[in-house]
Design a protein around this motif. Sequence first.
Motif, PDB file in Angstrom:
ATOM      1  N   LYS A  92       0.737  -1.114  -0.051  1.00 62.75           N
ATOM      2  CA  LYS A  92      -0.502  -0.138  -0.539  1.00 62.75           C
ATOM      3  C   LYS A  92       0.839   1.303   0.226  1.00 62.75           C
ATOM      4  O   LYS A  92       0.490   2.425   0.285  1.00 62.75           O
ATOM      5  CB  LYS A  92      -1.046  -0.048   0.407  1.00 62.75           C
ATOM      6  CG  LYS A  92      -1.905  -1.244   1.627  1.00 62.75           C
ATOM      7  CD  LYS A  92      -3.047  -1.043   2.662  1.00 62.75           C
ATOM      8  CE  LYS A  92      -3.953  -2.720   2.273  1.00 62.75           C
ATOM      9  NZ  LYS A  92      -4.713  -2.498   4.013  1.00 62.75           N
ATOM     10  N   GLY A  93       2.386   0.919  -0.251  1.00 65.03           N
ATOM     11  CA  GLY A  93       2.689   2.099  -0.657  1.00 65.03           C
ATOM     12  C   GLY A  93       4.075   2.545   0.834  1.00 65.03           C
ATOM     13  O   GLY A  93       4.231   3.829   1.567  1.00 65.03           O
ATOM     14  N   MET A  94       3.853   1.948   1.982  1.00 61.48           N
ATOM     15  CA  MET A  94       4.983   2.412   3.036  1.00 61.48           C
ATOM     16  C   MET A  94       5.962   1.141   3.552  1.00 61.48           C
ATOM     17  O   MET A  94       6.682   0.717   2.416  1.00 61.48           O
ATOM     18  CB  MET A  94       4.199   0.826   3.939  1.00 61.48           C
ATOM     19  CG  MET A  94       4.948   1.760   5.456  1.00 61.48           C
ATOM     20  SD  MET A  94       3.960   0.420   6.674  1.00 61.48           S
ATOM     21  CE  MET A  94       5.158  -1.494   6.339  1.00 61.48           C
ATOM     22  N   PRO A  95       7.191   3.092   3.507  1.00 63.77           N
ATOM     23  CA  PRO A  95       7.900   2.851   3.370  1.00 63.77           C
ATOM     24  C   PRO A  95       8.690   1.108   3.539  1.00 63.77           C
ATOM     25  O   PRO A  95       8.467   0.844   4.602  1.00 63.77           O
ATOM     26  CB  PRO A  95       8.725   4.034   4.055  1.00 63.77           C
ATOM     27  CG  PRO A  95       7.896   4.359   4.595  1.00 63.77           C
ATOM     28  CD  PRO A  95       6.507   4.297   4.262  1.00 63.77           C
ATOM     29  N   GLN A  96       9.435   1.259   3.432  1.00 66.35           N
ATOM     30  CA  GLN A  96      10.367  -0.262   3.185  1.00 66.35           C
ATOM     31  C   GLN A  96      11.056  -0.897   4.810  1.00 66.35           C
ATOM     32  O   GLN A  96      11.652  -1.079   5.010  1.00 66.35           O
ATOM     33  CB  GLN A  96      11.435   0.011   2.311  1.00 66.35           C
ATOM     34  CG  GLN A  96      11.459  -1.292   0.802  1.00 66.35           C
ATOM     35  CD  GLN A  96      10.396  -2.355   0.513  1.00 66.35           C
ATOM     36  OE1 GLN A  96       9.397  -2.252   0.323  1.00 66.35           O
ATOM     37  NE2 GLN A  96      10.998  -3.140   1.211  1.00 66.35           N
ATOM     38  N   ASN A  97      11.938   0.402   4.882  1.00 64.62           N
ATOM     39  CA  ASN A  97      12.477   0.869   6.359  1.00 64.62           C
ATOM     40  C   ASN A  97      11.370   0.689   7.967  1.00 64.62           C
ATOM     41  O   ASN A  97      11.471   0.984   8.610  1.00 64.62           O
ATOM     42  CB  ASN A  97      13.277   1.658   6.523  1.00 64.62           C
ATOM     43  CG  ASN A  97      12.140   3.159   6.724  1.00 64.62           C
ATOM     44  OD1 ASN A  97      11.050   3.025   6.302  1.00 64.62           O
ATOM     45  ND2 ASN A  97      13.144   4.475   7.653  1.00 64.62           N
ATOM     46  N   LEU A  98       9.691   0.685   7.545  1.00 67.42           N
ATOM     47  CA  LEU A  98       9.198   0.485   8.366  1.00 67.42           C
ATOM     48  C   LEU A  98       8.415  -1.477   8.557  1.00 67.42           C
ATOM     49  O   LEU A  98       8.371  -2.067   8.080  1.00 67.42           O
ATOM     50  CB  LEU A  98       7.977   1.144   8.339  1.00 67.42           C
ATOM     51  CG  LEU A  98       8.208   3.015   8.584  1.00 67.42           C
ATOM     52  CD1 LEU A  98       6.527   3.220   7.926  1.00 67.42           C
ATOM     53  CD2 LEU A  98       9.101   3.109   9.235  1.00 67.42           C
ATOM     54  N   VAL A  99       8.462  -1.883   9.765  1.00 66.20           N
ATOM     55  CA  VAL A  99       7.785  -2.737  10.050  1.00 66.20           C
ATOM     56  C   VAL A  99       6.256  -2.776  11.191  1.00 66.20           C
ATOM     57  O   VAL A  99       6.986  -2.126  12.169  1.00 66.20           O
ATOM     58  CB  VAL A  99       8.638  -4.351  10.677  1.00 66.20           C
ATOM     59  CG1 VAL A  99       9.475  -4.136  10.017  1.00 66.20           C
ATOM     60  CG2 VAL A  99       9.405  -3.793  12.152  1.00 66.20           C
ATOM     61  N   VAL A 100       5.478  -3.587  10.683  1.00 58.58           N
ATOM     62  CA  VAL A 100       4.113  -3.409  11.609  1.00 58.58           C
ATOM     63  C   VAL A 100       4.177  -3.947  12.545  1.00 58.58           C
ATOM     64  O   VAL A 100       4.466  -5.091  12.604  1.00 58.58           O
ATOM     65  CB  VAL A 100       3.202  -3.267  10.405  1.00 58.58           C
ATOM     66  CG1 VAL A 100       1.606  -3.125  11.236  1.00 58.58           C
ATOM     67  CG2 VAL A 100       2.861  -2.350   9.311  1.00 58.58           C
ATOM     68  N   ILE A 101       3.784  -2.863  13.823  1.00 63.98           N
ATOM     69  CA  ILE A 101       3.553  -3.979  15.109  1.00 63.98           C
ATOM     70  C   ILE A 101       2.544  -3.648  15.494  1.00 63.98           C
ATOM     71  O   ILE A 101       1.939  -4.333  16.133  1.00 63.98           O
ATOM     72  CB  ILE A 101       5.016  -3.222  16.191  1.00 63.98           C
ATOM     73  CG1 ILE A 101       4.252  -1.788  16.002  1.00 63.98           C
ATOM     74  CG2 ILE A 101       6.309  -3.840  15.994  1.00 63.98           C
ATOM     75  CD1 ILE A 101       4.879  -1.006  17.541  1.00 63.98           C
TER      76      ILE A 101
END
Length: 148
Positions: A92-101
């Motif tokens: 959905k376009g979230m940056p690659q350096n993020l992980v969902v918690i």
Amino acid sequence: MFHYEEIENKINEYLEETGEELSVFFEENGAAEEKIKSVEKLLEVTLPESFRWFLRKYGSGGIEGIELFGIESDREPKDCTLVIMTKEYRKKGMPQNLVVIESEGDYVRCLETDGGAVVTWSQHDKDGVVAEEENFYTYFNEKLDDYV
């Protein structure tokens, strides 16, 4: 320096008060280091140390309004909530350096893997990434203060 025993004490006190077992809220034995490394490889990131501690100690889960995605002991790394949710939001376009918690409806709470901050992200938010806490330890500790 993080004082992980402070978090552990809060959780243990809560368990004593409620008479519940840790396994009701979190993975009983946490996640093995090998599995954490597999998840990092799948997501092409290095997870911040304070979140790695959470994964090793608790795996995934939460109590009283806290529900953290992580690494479940009964699943393959590719099928863990941390991997599934992160890959879904990257599409959905979230940056690659993020992980969902965590998922909070229209937005997700994430960890920046290149700095360790806890942020929110939404595909509907023009501002993109919004900083919340400087690290996972502070975020989790304050959440426990609010809910436990």
